[in-house]
Write a protein that holds these residues in place. Structure first.
Motif, PDB file in Angstrom:
ATOM      1  N   ALA A  29       0.850  -1.187   0.000  1.00  0.00           N
ATOM      2  CA  ALA A  29       0.000   0.000   0.000  1.00  0.00           C
ATOM      3  C   ALA A  29       0.887   1.238   0.000  1.00  0.00           C
ATOM      4  CB  ALA A  29      -0.901  -0.001   1.222  1.00  0.00           C
ATOM      5  N   VAL A  30       0.470   2.260  -0.712  1.00  0.00           N
ATOM      6  CA  VAL A  30       1.232   3.507  -0.790  1.00  0.00           C
ATOM      7  C   VAL A  30       0.345   4.646  -0.303  1.00  0.00           C
ATOM      8  CG1 VAL A  30       2.484   5.095  -2.301  1.00  0.00           C
ATOM      9  CG2 VAL A  30       2.559   2.633  -2.762  1.00  0.00           C
ATOM     10  N   GLU A  31       0.789   5.303   0.770  1.00  0.00           N
ATOM     11  CA  GLU A  31       0.055   6.468   1.284  1.00  0.00           C
ATOM     12  C   GLU A  31       0.159   7.609   0.269  1.00  0.00           C
ATOM     13  OE1 GLU A  31      -1.626   7.068   4.322  1.00  0.00           O
ATOM     14  OE2 GLU A  31      -1.549   4.893   4.493  1.00  0.00           O
ATOM     15  N   GLY A  32      -0.951   8.335   0.084  1.00  0.00           N
ATOM     16  CA  GLY A  32      -0.916   9.511  -0.776  1.00  0.00           C
ATOM     17  C   GLY A  32      -1.437   9.272  -2.183  1.00  0.00           C
ATOM     18  N   LEU A  33      -1.907   8.044  -2.463  1.00  0.00           N
ATOM     19  CA  LEU A  33      -2.491   7.776  -3.777  1.00  0.00           C
ATOM     20  C   LEU A  33      -4.012   7.767  -3.654  1.00  0.00           C
ATOM     21  CD1 LEU A  33      -0.284   4.892  -5.239  1.00  0.00           C
ATOM     22  CD2 LEU A  33       0.104   7.366  -5.270  1.00  0.00           C
ATOM     23  N   GLU A  34      -4.670   8.305  -4.675  1.00  0.00           N
ATOM     24  CA  GLU A  34      -6.129   8.338  -4.683  1.00  0.00           C
ATOM     25  C   GLU A  34      -6.690   6.961  -4.997  1.00  0.00           C
ATOM     26  OE1 GLU A  34      -8.211  11.260  -6.938  1.00  0.00           O
ATOM     27  OE2 GLU A  34      -6.869  12.869  -6.325  1.00  0.00           O
ATOM     28  N   LEU A  35      -7.870   6.679  -4.468  1.00  0.00           N
ATOM     29  CA  LEU A  35      -8.585   5.470  -4.858  1.00  0.00           C
ATOM     30  C   LEU A  35      -9.077   5.641  -6.292  1.00  0.00           C
ATOM     31  CD1 LEU A  35     -10.741   4.679  -1.696  1.00  0.00           C
ATOM     32  CD2 LEU A  35      -8.799   3.372  -2.580  1.00  0.00           C
TER      33      LEU A  35
END
Length: 119
Positions: A29-35
């Protein structure tokens, strides 16, 4: 195989593109990416490539020439693995993701093509 990868940053977030690619490639998982609306995007790819044979839920094969591709998604990214696929086909895939404001990251170069979304 040639990889095309797409994701969208949240407003005001700027990360190292290659590190994001590597994390996504490892299914992290990468914080800061939009769904992303991955189901909508896959349906759109299917409609654009309706003349191609849909081998399974995520794979298409061109019966009228060379080329096949497989779409792999996470909630935040779309990765397309192209096998013997023509450049014009890859351009079409990039255009589809462009409709959803998801710029291409090309790990072979490596370069992210998001200039059109800045400013």
């Amino acid at each position: 195989m040639y990889e095309l990868l797409f994701w969208k940053y949240e407003e005001g977030v700027y990360l190292n593109h290659h590190e994001v690619y590597e994390a996504l490639d490892d299914n992290e998982a990468v914080e800061g990416l939009e769904l992303l609306q991955v189901d909508v995007i896959v349906n759109r790819i299917n409609s654009v490539f309706s003349k191609w044979e849909r081998v399974d839920d995520n794979s298409w094969k061109n019966n009228e020439g060379p080329g096949a591709f497989c779409v792999k998604t996470t909630p935040n990214s779309v990765k397309i693995e192209c096998y013997g696929t023509a450049g014009s086909t890859m351009d079409k895939l990039v255009d589809v993701l462009d409709e959803y404001k998801c710029p291409l990251y090309d790990p072979q170069v490596p370069q992210r093509y998001d200039e059109m979304y800045e400013g």
